[in-house]
Design a protein around this motif. Structure first.
Motif, PDB file in Angstrom:
ATOM      1  N   GLU A  69      35.270  42.842  53.704  1.00  0.00           N
ATOM      2  CA  GLU A  69      35.323  44.135  53.548  1.00  0.00           C
ATOM      3  C   GLU A  69      36.655  43.456  53.547  1.00  0.00           C
ATOM      4  O   GLU A  69      37.991  44.363  53.359  1.00  0.00           O
ATOM      5  N   GLN A  70      37.492  42.443  55.179  1.00  0.00           N
ATOM      6  CA  GLN A  70      38.217  42.515  55.112  1.00  0.00           C
ATOM      7  C   GLN A  70      39.351  42.073  53.286  1.00  0.00           C
ATOM      8  O   GLN A  70      40.542  42.309  52.899  1.00  0.00           O
ATOM      9  N   LEU A  71      38.505  40.954  52.456  1.00  0.00           N
ATOM     10  CA  LEU A  71      39.031  40.158  51.801  1.00  0.00           C
ATOM     11  C   LEU A  71      38.665  41.064  50.825  1.00  0.00           C
ATOM     12  O   LEU A  71      40.589  41.746  49.964  1.00  0.00           O
ATOM     13  N   GLN A  72      38.063  42.751  50.176  1.00  0.00           N
ATOM     14  CA  GLN A  72      38.552  44.031  49.280  1.00  0.00           C
ATOM     15  C   GLN A  72      39.855  44.099  49.348  1.00  0.00           C
ATOM     16  O   GLN A  72      40.415  44.422  48.550  1.00  0.00           O
ATOM     17  N   ARG A  73      40.374  44.667  51.675  1.00  0.00           N
ATOM     18  CA  ARG A  73      41.192  44.854  50.978  1.00  0.00           C
ATOM     19  C   ARG A  73      42.654  44.400  51.131  1.00  0.00           C
ATOM     20  O   ARG A  73      43.918  44.486  50.595  1.00  0.00           O
ATOM     21  N   MET A  74      42.466  42.908  51.712  1.00  0.00           N
ATOM     22  CA  MET A  74      43.148  41.960  50.380  1.00  0.00           C
ATOM     23  C   MET A  74      43.417  41.677  49.514  1.00  0.00           C
ATOM     24  O   MET A  74      44.818  41.265  48.987  1.00  0.00           O
ATOM     25  N   VAL A  75      42.301  42.189  48.561  1.00  0.00           N
ATOM     26  CA  VAL A  75      42.593  41.811  47.542  1.00  0.00           C
ATOM     27  C   VAL A  75      43.115  42.623  46.804  1.00  0.00           C
ATOM     28  O   VAL A  75      43.870  43.052  45.047  1.00  0.00           O
ATOM     29  N   ASP A  76      42.885  44.059  47.189  1.00  0.00           N
ATOM     30  CA  ASP A  76      43.493  45.635  46.796  1.00  0.00           C
ATOM     31  C   ASP A  76      45.253  45.361  47.147  1.00  0.00           C
ATOM     32  O   ASP A  76      46.042  46.086  46.087  1.00  0.00           O
ATOM     33  N   GLY A  77      45.156  44.552  48.110  1.00  0.00           N
ATOM     34  CA  GLY A  77      47.107  44.490  47.693  1.00  0.00           C
ATOM     35  C   GLY A  77      47.477  43.629  46.792  1.00  0.00           C
ATOM     36  O   GLY A  77      48.971  43.940  46.184  1.00  0.00           O
ATOM     37  N   ALA A  78      46.975  42.167  46.608  1.00  0.00           N
ATOM     38  CA  ALA A  78      47.365  41.669  46.192  1.00  0.00           C
ATOM     39  C   ALA A  78      47.037  41.752  44.789  1.00  0.00           C
ATOM     40  O   ALA A  78      48.080  41.175  43.724  1.00  0.00           O
ATOM     41  N   PHE A  79      46.204  42.816  44.212  1.00  0.00           N
ATOM     42  CA  PHE A  79      45.901  43.240  42.832  1.00  0.00           C
ATOM     43  C   PHE A  79      46.827  44.508  42.586  1.00  0.00           C
ATOM     44  O   PHE A  79      45.675  44.869  42.348  1.00  0.00           O
ATOM     45  N   PHE A 105      52.874  35.704  36.135  1.00  0.00           N
ATOM     46  CA  PHE A 105      51.622  35.079  36.801  1.00  0.00           C
ATOM     47  C   PHE A 105      51.628  35.236  38.186  1.00  0.00           C
ATOM     48  O   PHE A 105      50.968  35.477  38.556  1.00  0.00           O
ATOM     49  N   LYS A 106      52.785  34.352  38.735  1.00  0.00           N
ATOM     50  CA  LYS A 106      52.457  32.939  39.625  1.00  0.00           C
ATOM     51  C   LYS A 106      52.786  34.542  41.078  1.00  0.00           C
ATOM     52  O   LYS A 106      52.420  34.102  42.034  1.00  0.00           O
ATOM     53  N   PHE A 112      48.490  36.684  47.272  1.00  0.00           N
ATOM     54  CA  PHE A 112      46.865  36.458  48.476  1.00  0.00           C
ATOM     55  C   PHE A 112      47.435  35.567  48.493  1.00  0.00           C
ATOM     56  O   PHE A 112      46.563  35.651  50.318  1.00  0.00           O
ATOM     57  N   MET A 113      48.206  34.138  49.019  1.00  0.00           N
ATOM     58  CA  MET A 113      48.096  33.264  49.746  1.00  0.00           C
ATOM     59  C   MET A 113      48.812  34.272  51.278  1.00  0.00           C
ATOM     60  O   MET A 113      48.854  33.843  51.732  1.00  0.00           O
ATOM     61  N   ARG A 219      46.639  28.970  46.681  1.00  0.00           N
ATOM     62  CA  ARG A 219      47.703  30.006  44.793  1.00  0.00           C
ATOM     63  C   ARG A 219      46.359  30.428  44.071  1.00  0.00           C
ATOM     64  O   ARG A 219      46.637  30.650  43.050  1.00  0.00           O
ATOM     65  N   LEU A 220      45.697  28.892  44.082  1.00  0.00           N
ATOM     66  CA  LEU A 220      44.740  28.587  42.821  1.00  0.00           C
ATOM     67  C   LEU A 220      43.764  29.129  42.620  1.00  0.00           C
ATOM     68  O   LEU A 220      43.535  30.158  41.299  1.00  0.00           O
ATOM     69  N   ILE A 221      43.112  29.635  43.793  1.00  0.00           N
ATOM     70  CA  ILE A 221      41.461  30.320  43.468  1.00  0.00           C
ATOM     71  C   ILE A 221      41.770  31.653  43.166  1.00  0.00           C
ATOM     72  O   ILE A 221      40.307  32.027  42.290  1.00  0.00           O
ATOM     73  N   PRO A 222      42.657  32.789  43.383  1.00  0.00           N
ATOM     74  CA  PRO A 222      42.884  34.091  43.008  1.00  0.00           C
ATOM     75  C   PRO A 222      42.903  33.875  41.414  1.00  0.00           C
ATOM     76  O   PRO A 222      42.753  35.003  41.118  1.00  0.00           O
ATOM     77  N   GLN A 223      43.681  32.944  41.048  1.00  0.00           N
ATOM     78  CA  GLN A 223      43.955  33.067  40.210  1.00  0.00           C
ATOM     79  C   GLN A 223      42.432  32.874  38.823  1.00  0.00           C
ATOM     80  O   GLN A 223      43.111  32.670  37.443  1.00  0.00           O
ATOM     81  N   ILE A 224      41.268  32.331  39.775  1.00  0.00           N
ATOM     82  CA  ILE A 224      40.363  32.271  38.270  1.00  0.00           C
ATOM     83  C   ILE A 224      39.769  34.148  38.454  1.00  0.00           C
ATOM     84  O   ILE A 224      39.197  33.919  36.967  1.00  0.00           O
ATOM     85  N   THR A 225      40.012  34.665  39.534  1.00  0.00           N
ATOM     86  CA  THR A 225      39.506  36.311  38.857  1.00  0.00           C
ATOM     87  C   THR A 225      40.202  37.409  37.448  1.00  0.00           C
ATOM     88  O   THR A 225      39.384  37.063  37.161  1.00  0.00           O
ATOM     89  N   TYR A 226      41.571  36.682  36.518  1.00  0.00           N
ATOM     90  CA  TYR A 226      41.661  36.745  35.889  1.00  0.00           C
ATOM     91  C   TYR A 226      40.957  36.795  34.120  1.00  0.00           C
ATOM     92  O   TYR A 226      41.395  37.188  33.103  1.00  0.00           O
ATOM     93  N   TYR A 227      40.381  35.301  34.837  1.00  0.00           N
ATOM     94  CA  TYR A 227      40.494  35.079  33.377  1.00  0.00           C
ATOM     95  C   TYR A 227      38.627  35.373  33.100  1.00  0.00           C
ATOM     96  O   TYR A 227      38.022  36.217  31.828  1.00  0.00           O
TER      97      TYR A 227
END
Ligand SMILES: *Cc1c(COP(=O)(O)O)cnc(C)c1O
Length: 438
Positions: A69-79, A105-106, A112-113, A219-227
């Protein structure tokens, strides 16, 4: 999931450890211990996916130390900005990664970081100081990504008079927890000052000092998302009756080869990617590698796509490790080519005339490379090219290629209107230390 050092497979650390240290104690980079598979329904476009829900699903496979649930809140901010898939021509689409605060894209990785660091600091009741040296783009992404993030102060060192006005405004006007340090010297001086600070034990201990460079796994791992997201969008847009289980080629304009490493992870996870097209400018270390099998770093050359002017791409070792350093296996998945400045301008013109779309020079390298590589691979499927930056960031190149001036997006207009508030210092370590200690 644990992460291992590239040099030593038994040196395993947690995500938290890899995030805070950046580089392994043996000096090499961290990589995931294994690559997880996407769940069976991850690529089903009938499921109601949103960009943040895809991000949480992908990141949850790698990061088990943060409650979901925490991760979800974090990605709401990052994305928090859209990543649209825009059709350019038949079988050629752009994934526009450039709608974040610094229009490149950076932003995704930096944001996320920042939130991941802040999460762990909160748990541990600690504060963190980050120092980064920048020649422009990294500094603005870090400044914007870490702005108002609790428990973190950031010092961005940039060379006085050697970055563009726009870049300086994005670094030096934000205030708050972001301190802009204008160094009377070159980018190399800035980098040397940051390295000296990171090696200064007294300072590191007193200020809990680290850096936030682009090799950080956070920084690297969140970038997998958009593929994964881009391929889902392609399926949603496709003619559903004919194209069920559509696969695509993916083209990544590359410099340090972090972004294409994320694409290769997505492919390994099971995203329906056929070929990976790696597009370089005149900095041809990687195209030469695929031609000859030997990796020979060299000094970088200056080009129109300057964020890709890298002579010794630091993430390439991660990509090789994914293929167990097996050259034939790499060549099976990845094709690479080099696009000159002249070809970049020609592609910007061709795309503008054909579809009315203005490409930035980095994305244009990707589109030009795609046309060439599709032919060599006899690939007939669709290709998704990563749109790595907004064209308005490169007004001079756009004018040179197309003879037009491009309106500034809101983010850049706002940055230009704010007041500069940087501290100007000579390139002396004593001055940097005093600033960081104050
Ligand atoms: C950083 C950057 C690149 C290169 O990305 P890597 O992950 O370093 O390969 C490409 N285009 C733009 C606009 C960039 O800022």
């Amino acid at each position: 999931m644990k992460f291992r050092s590239l040099l030593n497979g038994s040196l395993l650390v947690s995500f938290r450890e890899a995030l805070f240290s950046g580089v392994a104690p043996d000096g090499s980079l961290y990589v995931p211990e294994s690559i997880p598979a996407l769940p069976a329904d991850a690529m089903n476009p009938d499921t109601a996916h949103t960009l943040p829900s895809v991000a949480a699903q992908v990141l949850g496979l790698y990061i088990d130390e943060i409650p979901f649930e925490q991760l979800q809140r974090m990605v709401d901010g990052a994305f928090s900005f859209p990543i649209p898939l825009v059709k350019l021509e038949d079988d050629l689409s752009l994934l526009e990664l450039f709608h974040g605060p610094t229009l490149a894209f950076k932003d995704v990785g930096a944001r996320f970081m920042a939130s991941a660091l802040s999460y762990f600091l909160e748990q541990e009741h600690r504060e963190l100081t980050i120092a980064v040296a920048t020649s422009g783009d990294t500094g603005s992404a870090v400044a914007q990504g870490f702005l108002n993030i609790p428990h973190i102060s950031v010092f961005v060192l940039y060379p006085s008079g050697k970055i563009s006005t726009l870049q300086e405004q994005q670094i030096a006007t934000v205030g708050g927890n972001i301190h802009a340090v204008e160094v009377e010297g070159t980018f190399d001086d800035c980098q040397h000052l940051v390295r000296t600070a990171l090696a200064d034990r007294e300072l590191v201990r007193a200020r809990n000092l680290t850096t936030a460079n682009s090799i950080n796994l956070g920084r690297l791992i969140p970038q997998i998302t958009y593929y994964v997201w881009g391929l889902l969008e392609l399926q949603r847009q496709a003619d559903w009756e004919i194209d069920r289980k559509l696969a695509a080629d993916v083209c990544v304009p590359s410099g340090n080869f972090g972004n294409i490493t994320a694409a290769a992870y997505a492919k390994r996870m099971g995203a329906p990617i056929t070929n990976l097209f790696s597009a370089s400018n005149a900095n041809e270390v990687v195209p030469d590698f695929f031609r000859t099998g030997s990796f020979r770093p060299r000094p970088s050359l200056q080009t129109l796509s300057n964020a890709m002017d890298v002579g010794n791409p630091s993430n390439f070792a991660r990509l090789q490790s994914l293929y167990d350093n097996n050259f034939a296996a790499m060549k099976n998945d990845i094709s690479s080519t080099s696009v000159s400045d002249e070809e970049t301008l020609v592609e910007m013109r061709r795309t503008y005339e054909h579809s009315g779309t203005i490409l930035d020079p980095h994305t244009a390298v990707g589109v030009a490379a795609t046309r060439r590589l599709k032919a060599t691979r006899a690939s007939s499927g669709p290709t998704i090219v990563m749109g790595t930056a907004h064209p308005a960031k490169f007004p001079a190149v756009v004018t040179k290629a197309l003879g037009i001036t491009i309106p500034l997006p809101r983010q850049l207009q706002e940055a230009l209107q704010r007041t500069k508030q940087s501290t100007r210092i000579p390139a002396e370590y004593g001055r940097v230390k005093k600033l960081l200690m104050s």
